[in-house]
Design a protein around this motif. Sequence first.
Motif, PDB file in Angstrom:
ATOM      1  N   LYS A   7       5.057  14.689   4.272  1.00 45.03           N
ATOM      2  CA  LYS A   7       5.312  14.778   5.720  1.00 45.03           C
ATOM      3  C   LYS A   7       6.514  15.027   6.065  1.00 45.03           C
ATOM      4  CE  LYS A   7       5.999  10.309   7.962  1.00 45.03           C
ATOM      5  NZ  LYS A   7       6.076   9.000   7.119  1.00 45.03           N
ATOM      6  N   SER A  54      11.966   4.055   8.901  1.00 43.00           N
ATOM      7  CA  SER A  54      12.425   5.045   8.626  1.00 43.00           C
ATOM      8  C   SER A  54      14.083   5.003   8.825  1.00 43.00           C
ATOM      9  CB  SER A  54      11.845   6.529   8.969  1.00 43.00           C
ATOM     10  OG  SER A  54      12.252   7.681   8.336  1.00 43.00           O
ATOM     11  N   GLU A  67       8.456   5.928  -2.010  1.00 45.89           N
ATOM     12  CA  GLU A  67       8.168   7.141  -1.155  1.00 45.89           C
ATOM     13  C   GLU A  67       9.039   7.783  -0.450  1.00 45.89           C
ATOM     14  OE1 GLU A  67       4.871   5.442   1.046  1.00 45.89           O
ATOM     15  OE2 GLU A  67       3.668   5.109  -0.505  1.00 45.89           O
TER      16      GLU A  67
HETATM   17  C1  LIG Z   1       6.724   8.661   6.589  1.00 50.24           C
HETATM   18  C2  LIG Z   1       6.458   7.848   5.405  1.00 50.24           C
HETATM   19  C3  LIG Z   1       7.307   7.770   4.226  1.00 50.24           C
HETATM   20  C4  LIG Z   1       8.615   8.635   4.296  1.00 50.24           C
HETATM   21  O1  LIG Z   1       9.427   7.718   4.741  1.00 50.24           O
HETATM   22  P1  LIG Z   1      11.152   8.292   4.760  1.00 50.24           P
HETATM   23  O2  LIG Z   1      11.646   7.093   6.028  1.00 50.24           O
HETATM   24  O3  LIG Z   1      11.170   9.603   5.427  1.00 50.24           O
HETATM   25  O4  LIG Z   1      11.766   8.057   3.637  1.00 50.24           O
HETATM   26  C5  LIG Z   1       6.791   7.111   3.081  1.00 50.24           C
HETATM   27  N1  LIG Z   1       5.662   6.470   3.010  1.00 50.24           N
HETATM   28  C6  LIG Z   1       4.908   6.575   4.433  1.00 50.24           C
HETATM   29  C7  LIG Z   1       3.626   5.666   4.097  1.00 50.24           C
HETATM   30  C8  LIG Z   1       5.040   7.009   5.298  1.00 50.24           C
HETATM   31  O5  LIG Z   1       4.434   7.124   6.262  1.00 50.24           O
END
Ligand SMILES: *Cc1c(COP(=O)(O)O)cnc(C)c1O
Length: 388
Positions: free
Chosen positions: A49, A183, A254
């Motif tokens: 995303k 985030s 992630e």
């Molecule tokens: C948005 C999201 C991420 C990525 O987060 P970052 O802050 O960009 O590293 C990872 N896992 C999930 C479940 C998310 O919703």
Amino acid sequence: MPRHFDTTFDVVRELKPSYPVYCLRPDILRESAKRFVDMFPGNVLYAVKCNPHPEIMRYLHEGGVRHFDTASPEEIALVRRQFPGMNVYFMHPVKSRDAIRSAHRVFGVKHYVIDTEDELEKVRAETDGETDLVIHVRLATPPAGAAYNLSAKFGARPMTASELLKKVDGYGYAAGLCFHVGSQCTTPNGYRIAVELIRQVVDFSGVKVRYIDVGGGFPGQYMNQRAPGLEVFMEEIKDCIRWLGLPDTTFMCEPGRALVSSGVSLITQVHLRKEDQLFINDGVYGSLSEAVTGQLRFPVRPMRIGGDFNETDTLDFTIYGPTCDNMDVLPATVTLPADIREGDWIEFGHIGAYSNALATHFNGFYPELLVTVGETFPFIDGEFPQVG
Ligand SMILES: *Cc1c(COP(=O)(O)O)cnc(C)c1O
């Protein structure tokens, strides 16, 4: 293939763009991916995303990313079209039944996230009795140093998570635990606090947890948000993993932002100046929404062709985007040469995360041209050398 230029100044010189241009740095994107994959003691899932552009994903894949964190059938399909056979994980705690069915039947996805019993039952009902699945229970974590809290909407409390783990295990699925510290988390301590909760849930449930996913949240560098380097976060996480002492558990993360933020800049053009107000061709309904939602301030550098800026004299400008909405304005002023004028360009750095992914078509403005450049965006202790 996007067109390649040696520098962003070459982009300006050749295209004289009156439209916004995303400038990708393939080397930085590959290197960010490689560093992350090398340093993290487990599987690195790219959070699609954050920036789903195929060119971005291509460089991350070239840098060694082999797993993708997705939240919708559309994202799953996007990954599979580009990288057939790549590992895709469905990490959204609330999925439509249709989405679960197509993830299972069409794409053969093995990993799902839940944070309630109802969602667990949905996954169970829509996956044809398959038990060769990993069900991750998402745990809410206390807010700790992140620009965005992602535990207000999703995540079970420890006692509930522990009950859910027992159910998952009882149904014969492999059990996982995951969380997201929020985030743009600028303190490694956020991960430690979350892992301490994980420990309690694991112990309390008595379930053998095969996967622990420490989520995203790893920070980018912004003018008003200087975060420790990635190695500091990785040391903290490795230390947490040693402390947990679970030799049969696979760790996952992630990252979105940390993989892509520094690998992209954005060239915009000044279309009008009114005293200390500049009207440019991109804004908060386009690539710059995080200036509002995360209060992030991007590094900038002005560019001009056929002349120089007066380098000694600067002014704090209010920057308006192109739409007719009052809200289309950056919340903080931006310091630029006092003689900046219509036709000059402003390059925003560290714009790879949540930019094009969030851009709307509002008022007929939509940033979409993308090129690659060889140079890095200068980011030296808040000093941004001017060019042009
Ligand atoms: C948005 C999201 C991420 C990525 O987060 P970052 O802050 O960009 O590293 C990872 N896992 C999930 C479940 C998310 O919703």
